[in-house]
Design an enzyme around this catalytic site. Structure first.
Site, short mmCIF file in Angstrom:
data_model
loop_
_atom_site.label_atom_id
_atom_site.label_comp_id
_atom_site.label_asym_id
_atom_site.label_seq_id
_atom_site.Cartn_x
_atom_site.Cartn_y
_atom_site.Cartn_z
N ARG A 1 0.84 -1.19 0.00
CA ARG A 1 0.00 0.00 0.00
C ARG A 1 0.88 1.25 0.00
NH1 ARG A 1 -5.17 1.72 -1.01
NH2 ARG A 1 -6.12 2.84 0.71
N THR B 1 -9.66 0.26 -9.98
CA THR B 1 -8.69 -0.55 -9.27
C THR B 1 -8.73 -1.81 -10.09
OG1 THR B 1 -9.15 0.45 -7.14
CG2 THR B 1 -8.37 -1.82 -7.07
N THR C 1 -3.97 -0.67 -7.30
CA THR C 1 -4.77 0.48 -7.70
C THR C 1 -3.98 1.77 -7.76
OG1 THR C 1 -6.82 1.66 -7.15
CG2 THR C 1 -5.43 1.07 -5.31
N ASP D 1 -7.95 8.22 0.51
CA ASP D 1 -8.46 7.14 1.37
C ASP D 1 -8.25 7.44 2.85
OD1 ASP D 1 -9.55 5.67 -0.66
OD2 ASP D 1 -7.97 4.17 -0.74
N SER E 1 -7.78 0.92 3.49
CA SER E 1 -8.23 0.43 2.18
C SER E 1 -9.41 -0.51 2.34
CB SER E 1 -7.07 -0.33 1.53
OG SER E 1 -7.50 -0.95 0.34
N GLY F 1 -13.54 -1.51 -6.83
CA GLY F 1 -14.85 -0.91 -6.51
C GLY F 1 -14.88 -0.13 -5.21
N GLY F 2 -13.70 0.26 -4.68
CA GLY F 2 -13.70 1.02 -3.43
C GLY F 2 -14.43 0.20 -2.37
O1 DON Z 1 -7.97 1.05 -1.31
C1 DON Z 1 -9.13 1.32 -1.54
O2 DON Z 1 -10.07 0.92 -0.86
C2 DON Z 1 -9.47 2.19 -2.74
N1 DON Z 1 -8.36 3.06 -3.02
C3 DON Z 1 -9.79 1.30 -3.88
C4 DON Z 1 -10.27 2.10 -5.06
C5 DON Z 1 -11.05 1.31 -6.01
O3 DON Z 1 -11.32 0.15 -5.81
C6 DON Z 1 -11.53 2.00 -7.21
N2 DON Z 1 -12.11 1.05 -8.10
N3 DON Z 1 -12.91 0.87 -8.77
#
Ligand code: DON
Length: 593
Positions: free
Chosen positions: A121, A401, A419, A443, A472, A494-495
């Site tokens: 990370r 991501t 990501t 984040d 994350s 997908g965050g």
């Molecule tokens: O680490 C995380 O939770 C976010 N930075 C992930 C971002 C993400 O999955 C965007 N995607 N579609």
């Protein structure tokens, strides 16, 4: 293999009608309770089978990258060698999220059962501070200088260090660092064919990329947007990859590439220095471990919230007889949504970088903690998120991501999510490197009480601090069979929706006997406590299911959106075949041999 039923979807062992009948209370009049159980019109009638191969399988969001992985496996590389090659290839062919300038998590499970989580990370630069994104007016800064756009949005990248650590400790030793980079270098130098998806994502992100001259030149061709079928070459990135091959990973953190990055940051008021790059370290962590109906779940520990929240939700659901509920019924969705609401309240309160704050991981994943949550869940009525506060555990779309999963011939497996955070990250390409930078600083909790780009409210524990990792949701995961053997590897972008995507895939497989492809393709929902609403997919839920959930007190987001892009590989226990499943939502491909 799962048995195929003559009269229903080939992937559901139990005919839908039987599920319905079982779900109906005997002799009931059609009150709300009965409606909740009945309202389940199947929304997907046709299913794809997974891709089958005897030896090894790679499932990723990009066919070229999946093929790169398979080529490495065929040359005698193991799953980790291939994963590293796939990660470098995606940095070229899938620039929205594949990266050298971002970070992520790699879960590795060796054929002998040893499992490890590699945390690469990004970290906050040493000059970062907790109020750095708040302007003189007390409000969050927008645009340049914010946590989402431009030079100050970037955390110190971990991808190169993570790939190095993975390859050195868990690679086969047969392929060298330079060998696993070579396919990516070639793709960058010789170019690759722009796909429809890439054309679309570059076009959708033209405002962001157009702000920065290097990004504008490379990814927007100075305004003459790339079209499907054209060849995209990235000569600076090819040169950076060649230097990495020659000088090793130090090149990125201490070599010419590091100097180019630090100079560009300095010239644009960024915070990242040569020292920040030099001091970056990827870390090995112990995977978080839970069980769901006898199956072990191994997933990413903090600084991801993913594994902990996933296991917390699975623990809550384990207390219900889910198999009797139709997979697309309001009753099933209600139980999942209530579990999501609670796990995300805990996420907001408790989770952050464990090197900086104490995270009550073991308390949050206890079965007894989930049982306490269950006591407060009504099966007829939705809770209001405002009434749900985090518990006290013991010890206590322009987004992208990308995830890929691999299994090799020996049974070693990798589940990797990495990501830039937003699609194309901060929008900045460091001059002379071809490397796009992340906007992972978003984040962190920029301002407690104010939502980040994913609408997440987070606590003080996740405040910005020098050298800290932002919390994350990335959840690369393995699920084992009850005999302890690997069953499948899976993950998604997908965050925050990642965690719930994983919840739905795992329960689709375990509770409803779906094969991995069906489990991935099935429609998804998402609830993250706040905002108190259900995110849902276009054509995802039937009108009846939605109306029933609304009658129970749930609220739906006004517009539907696509959730996730999951890629997994399963081992068929009967034959040992590798079953690859790429998500239908993007351009993914499972390739095996
Ligand atoms: O680490 C995380 O939770 C976010 N930075 C992930 C971002 C993400 O999955 C965007 N995607 N579609």
């Amino acid at each position: 293999m799962k048995s195929v039923n003559c009269c229903t979807s080939p992937t559901l062992r139990v005919p839908l009608k039987v599920l319905w009948r079982r779900a109906l209370p005997t002799g009931s009049s059609i009150g709300l309770a009965a409606l909740i159980l009945q309202s389940a019109l199947p929304v997907q009638a046709a299913w794809r089978a997974p891709v089958r191969a005897r030896h090894g399988m790679v499932a990723s969001t990009n066919r070229i990258a999946s093929q790169v992985g398979v080529d490495i496996l065929k040359r005698g590389g193991n799953a980790v060698d291939a994963a590293v090659a796939v990660a470098f290839a995606l940095a070229v062919t899938y620039p929205a999220a594949g990266n050298l300038g971002g970070g992520g998590f790699m879960m590795i499970r060796r054929a002998d059962g040893q499992a490890v989580a590699i945390d690469y990370r990004e970290i906050a630069p040493a000059k970062a501070s907790r109020t750095m994104y708040i302007g003189a007016d007390g409000k969050l800064i927008e645009g340049e200088g914010s946590s989402t756009v431009g030079y100050r949005a970037a955390g110190v990248p971990g991808t190169v260090a993570g790939m190095d650590l993975a390859l050195r400790k868990y690679g086969s030793g047969k392929l060298k660092w330079a060998d696993v980079i070579e396919p990516a270098r070639k793709l960058a130098r010789n170019g690759f064919t722009v796909s429809h998806g890439l054309q679309r994502s570059l076009r959708n992100n033209r405002d962001l990329l157009g702000r920065y001259s290097e990004s504008r030149r490379i990814f927007l061709r100075n305004g003459k947007l790339w079209k499907e079928g054209e060849i995209l070459r990235q000569s600076e990135l090819a040169a950076t990859l060649a230097r990495l091959q020659k000088n090793g990973p130090r090149e990125f953190y201490q070599g010419q590439t590091a100097r180019l990055i630090a100079d560009d940051m300095k010239a644009h008021n960024g915070l990242m220095s040569l020292d920040d790059l030099k001091n970056y370290r990827a870390k090995e962590r112990v995977p978080v471990r839970g069980t769901y109906r006898g199956h072990t779940v191994l997933s990413m520990p903090p600084p991801s919230s993913g594994g902990v929240a996933l296991i917390e939700m699975l623990n809550i659901l384990e207390g219900y007889d889910m198999k009797v509920l139709h997979p697309f019924s309001a009753a099933r969705y209600h139980r999942m949504l209530e579990a999501m609401r609670r796990a995300f309240a805990d996420r907001a309160e408790w989770m952050a970088d464990p090197d900086f704050v104490k995270v009550p991981t073991s308390g949050l994943i206890q079965k007894s903690y989930a049982a306490r949550w269950r006591e407060g869940i009504s099966l007829e009525q939705a809770a209001r998120s405002a009434d749900i506060k985090a518990g006290t555990p013991v010890g206590a779309e322009a987004m992208q991501t990308t995830h890929f999963s691999l299994v090799d011939a020996a049974g070693n497996a990798v589940s990797n999510t990495y990501t830039l955070n937003g699609g194309f990250g901060s929008g900045v390409t460091a001059r002379g490197t071809g490397v796009l930078f992340n906007n992972e600083m978003d984040d962190f909790t920029s301002q407690p009480g104010t939502p980040n780009r994913y609408g997440l409210i987070q606590s003080e524990r996740n405040a910005v601090a020098p050298r800290k990792r932002p919390l994350s949701a990335m959840t690369p995961t393995f699920v084992l069979r009850s005999d302890g053997k690997l069953w499948f590897a899976v993950g998604s972008p997908g965050g925050p929706t990642i965690i719930n995507t994983l919840l739905q895939i795992i329960t689709n497989v375990v509770d409803y006997d779906m094969d991995l492809q069906a489990a991935i393709d099935a429609p998804r929902v998402h609830h993250q406590w706040l905002p108190d609403e259900i995110a849902h997919e276009p054509l995802g839920l039937s009108k009846e299911t939605q109306s029933t959930l609304i009658a129970m007190g749930h609220t739906f987001a006004k517009t539907a959106r696509v959730i996730g892009d999951a890629h997994g590989v399963m081992i068929d226990p009967a034959t040992g075949m590798r079953l690859g499943a790429a998500d239908a939502r993007n351009e993914g491909a499972a390739v095996g041999y």
